[in-house]
Motif scaffolding. Structure first.
Motif, PDB file in Angstrom:
ATOM      1  N   HIS A  49      52.861  34.986  39.827  1.00 50.16           N
ATOM      2  CA  HIS A  49      52.594  35.035  38.391  1.00 50.16           C
ATOM      3  C   HIS A  49      53.060  33.825  37.598  1.00 50.16           C
ATOM      4  CE1 HIS A  49      52.699  39.518  39.369  1.00 50.16           C
ATOM      5  NE2 HIS A  49      51.443  39.151  39.259  1.00 50.16           N
TER       6      HIS A  49
ATOM      7  N   ASN B  19      51.672  45.553  30.061  1.00 46.53           N
ATOM      8  CA  ASN B  19      51.341  44.220  30.562  1.00 46.53           C
ATOM      9  C   ASN B  19      52.571  43.675  31.290  1.00 46.53           C
ATOM     10  OD1 ASN B  19      53.024  43.653  28.400  1.00 46.53           O
ATOM     11  ND2 ASN B  19      51.888  41.842  27.749  1.00 46.53           N
ATOM     12  N   ASP B  59      43.639  48.848  33.028  1.00 41.81           N
ATOM     13  CA  ASP B  59      44.591  47.929  33.636  1.00 41.81           C
ATOM     14  C   ASP B  59      44.471  46.582  32.931  1.00 41.81           C
ATOM     15  OD1 ASP B  59      46.650  47.158  35.327  1.00 41.81           O
ATOM     16  OD2 ASP B  59      45.307  46.519  36.935  1.00 41.81           O
ATOM     17  N   ASP B  61      45.246  42.282  33.179  1.00 42.85           N
ATOM     18  CA  ASP B  61      45.434  41.196  34.153  1.00 42.85           C
ATOM     19  C   ASP B  61      46.821  40.561  33.966  1.00 42.85           C
ATOM     20  OD1 ASP B  61      45.281  39.412  32.052  1.00 42.85           O
ATOM     21  OD2 ASP B  61      43.438  38.453  32.683  1.00 42.85           O
ATOM     22  N   PHE B 101      43.476  45.507  38.700  1.00 44.12           N
ATOM     23  CA  PHE B 101      43.374  44.091  39.031  1.00 44.12           C
ATOM     24  C   PHE B 101      44.245  43.788  40.253  1.00 44.12           C
ATOM     25  CE2 PHE B 101      42.313  43.762  34.468  1.00 44.12           C
ATOM     26  CZ  PHE B 101      41.220  42.912  34.524  1.00 44.12           C
ATOM     27  N   SER B 102      43.879  42.734  40.973  1.00 44.34           N
ATOM     28  CA  SER B 102      44.756  42.222  42.015  1.00 44.34           C
ATOM     29  C   SER B 102      45.911  41.485  41.341  1.00 44.34           C
ATOM     30  CB  SER B 102      43.983  41.282  42.943  1.00 44.34           C
ATOM     31  OG  SER B 102      43.446  40.210  42.194  1.00 44.34           O
ATOM     32  N   ASP B 104      46.845  38.495  41.333  1.00 42.01           N
ATOM     33  CA  ASP B 104      46.513  37.199  40.741  1.00 42.01           C
ATOM     34  C   ASP B 104      45.388  37.292  39.708  1.00 42.01           C
ATOM     35  OD1 ASP B 104      44.383  37.721  42.383  1.00 42.01           O
ATOM     36  OD2 ASP B 104      44.620  35.951  43.658  1.00 42.01           O
ATOM     37  N   GLY B 105      44.893  38.489  39.474  1.00 40.49           N
ATOM     38  CA  GLY B 105      43.867  38.693  38.463  1.00 40.49           C
ATOM     39  C   GLY B 105      42.477  38.192  38.839  1.00 40.49           C
ATOM     40  N   THR B 106      42.284  37.810  40.099  1.00 37.66           N
ATOM     41  CA  THR B 106      40.980  37.271  40.504  1.00 37.66           C
ATOM     42  C   THR B 106      40.030  38.347  41.014  1.00 37.66           C
ATOM     43  OG1 THR B 106      41.712  36.839  42.769  1.00 37.66           O
ATOM     44  CG2 THR B 106      41.996  35.050  41.156  1.00 37.66           C
ATOM     45  N   LEU B 108      38.968  42.707  40.769  1.00 38.93           N
ATOM     46  CA  LEU B 108      39.106  43.983  40.071  1.00 38.93           C
ATOM     47  C   LEU B 108      38.494  45.059  40.956  1.00 38.93           C
ATOM     48  CD1 LEU B 108      39.671  45.569  37.358  1.00 38.93           C
ATOM     49  CD2 LEU B 108      37.289  45.107  36.790  1.00 38.93           C
ATOM     50  N   ILE B 127      36.623  38.304  39.668  1.00 37.33           N
ATOM     51  CA  ILE B 127      36.764  38.101  38.222  1.00 37.33           C
ATOM     52  C   ILE B 127      36.994  36.633  37.921  1.00 37.33           C
ATOM     53  CG2 ILE B 127      38.237  38.621  36.216  1.00 37.33           C
ATOM     54  CD1 ILE B 127      36.562  41.015  37.131  1.00 37.33           C
ATOM     55  N   PRO B 129      38.778  34.350  35.603  1.00 40.96           N
ATOM     56  CA  PRO B 129      39.868  34.601  34.647  1.00 40.96           C
ATOM     57  C   PRO B 129      39.655  33.978  33.264  1.00 40.96           C
ATOM     58  CG  PRO B 129      40.614  33.182  36.465  1.00 40.96           C
ATOM     59  CD  PRO B 129      39.183  33.529  36.741  1.00 40.96           C
TER      60      PRO B 129
END
Lengths: 70, 337
Positions: A49, B19, B59, B61, B101-102, B104-106, B108, B127, B129
């Motif tokens: 992150h 978040n 959810d 990211d 989301f995963s 890393d947000g890439t 879903l 996804i 980003p």
């Protein structure tokens, strides 16, 4: 005698907890080491992150500066 | 303690989600819009309108740029957090009960409901980003759950596995690239549905909540059951607290069932267990109905619970919470320092 028995029972409980605690942290250390190694091997940053948040902060700063110019 | 009332509607079940920074909570209820709240004071930050059915799941990211939601209107929607714009809508033949989301947000994923003629599916989208970018229509993956319906699912560490919880009390481990089923293990009582699955911070293990009145801590790598937390009521949710080695369980009988058993025993409390010792260490009251969701603040400072009573309650932990240690924990800390 009862007090002795009570004390040894307490001792057993404490000993059992100590064992659980050590077992848990051993598992965590192994898992964390394995994960760190795999992230490195995959060419990924240590933390999933930190870099994402840093990148986002940069875009926000740019946006702020643009607003100031206006 | 901060309580956030929902607007009046027929059914109010609340499902909050933090978040990554822990400062914003997104909540969904059956009233068709998503709310964003500041966790420290309960002030409403915004709402997201567009769904035309009850919303089951939300959810966010990792950068709090986009949220995803799943609804009884058979869609998954992607939203821009800041502008509240509906960025993308994906349609399905049945309701969507879970999105995630995963790390890393890439990616879903969504879990779709089983209904006549349709099996439950786990669907995955790549996804972009960038909220200004066009999102894909194409699924990256579809996993058909033909053995037992999937109720919950999520991505493990490194986006390596998709882990699903099922209606029959089992958990599955899938290869997240190919969708191939690697393993399926019955960890809860047979045919008692798993209704929640939440990760620890690095997504190497997770907690399940089951209607069999227990929660289990499970390793993502091999689905080993690490810990079991027995409760006295069917569970709806379980979460792992960062900073302290605790887990929080939430559940309770629905009002209809309570009158049939004992009116007094609503059991609408959040239960705290020691994660490692499996002991129940405390309860927090507050809701007037079953707890639908418990969520741990990723920074460890608070937790939120959502109830059938229509409230999201946010509890900020006090000094006593952080100071609480078993003697053997104190011993270990002293040894390490």
């Amino acid at each position: 005698e009862d007090a002795d028995r009570g004390a040894s029972a307490d001792l057993a409980v404490v000993e059992a907890r100590r064992h659980l605690l050590n077992e848990w942290y051993e598992w965590r250390e192994n898992m964390e080491a394995e994960l760190a190694e795999e992230r490195e091997r995959a060419g990924l940053p240590k933390d999933p992150h930190t870099h994402l948040l840093e990148a986002k902060t940069k875009t926000l700063q740019v946006a702020d500066q643009e607003q100031v110019v206006e | 303690m901060v309580a956030m009332p929902s607007e009046p509607c027929q059914e109010l079940t609340q499902s909050p989600r933090y978040n990554l920074d822990g400062d914003i909570i997104f909540s969904v209820a059956k009233d068709q819009h998503i709310c964003a709240w500041y966790s420290h004071n309960g002030e409403r930050l915004g709402t997201y309108h567009g769904h035309v059915g009850a919303i089951w799941t939300v959810d966010v990211d990792p950068t709090t740029t986009m949220i995803a939601s799943g609804s009884a209107d058979n869609t998954i929607r992607l939203w821009d957090v800041k502008s509240a714009k509906n960025l993308k809508t994906w349609e399905f033949p049945t309701a969507v009960k879970r999105v995630e989301f995963s790390e890393d947000g890439t990616k879903l994923l969504g879990v779709t409901e089983k209904r006549m003629g349709y099996l439950s599916n786990i669907v995955v989208f790549d996804i972009n980003p960038d909220p200004a970018a066009e999102q894909t229509d194409e699924r990256a993956l579809t996993i058909v759950c033909d053995e037992s319906k999937a109720t919950v699912a999520g991505f493990s560490y490194l986006n390596r596995y998709i882990i699903a919880g099922h209606e029959d009390g089992s958990v599955s481990q899938y290869d997240a690239k190919t969708g191939e089923l690697i393993d399926n293990i019955p960890i809860h009582e047979l045919n008692q549905p798993i209704v929640d699955l939440q990760w620890n911070a690095d997504r190497t293990y997770f907690i399940t909540a089951c209607k069999d009145k227990s929660a289990k801590l499970v390793a993502a790598r091999d689905l080993t059951v690490l810990k079991t937390y027995p409760a006295d009521t069917p569970l709806n949710s379980a979460t792992i607290t960062p900073k302290k080695d605790f887990v929080i369980l939430g559940g309770g009988q629905a009002a209809m069932d309570v009158t049939r058993t004992s009116a007094r025993q609503g059991k609408f409390e959040a239960r705290f267990y020691h994660k490692i010792f499996e002991d129940e260490i405390g309860r927090v009251r507050g809701h007037f109905g079953p707890l639908n969701t418990v969520a741990a603040d990723p920074t460890g400072k608070s937790y939120a619970s959502g109830g059938e009573d229509g409230y999201v309650r946010v509890h900020h932990f006090d000094k006593g919470y952080f100071d609480f240690l078993y003697e053997v924990e104190r011993e270990r800390i002293n040894r390490m320092s």
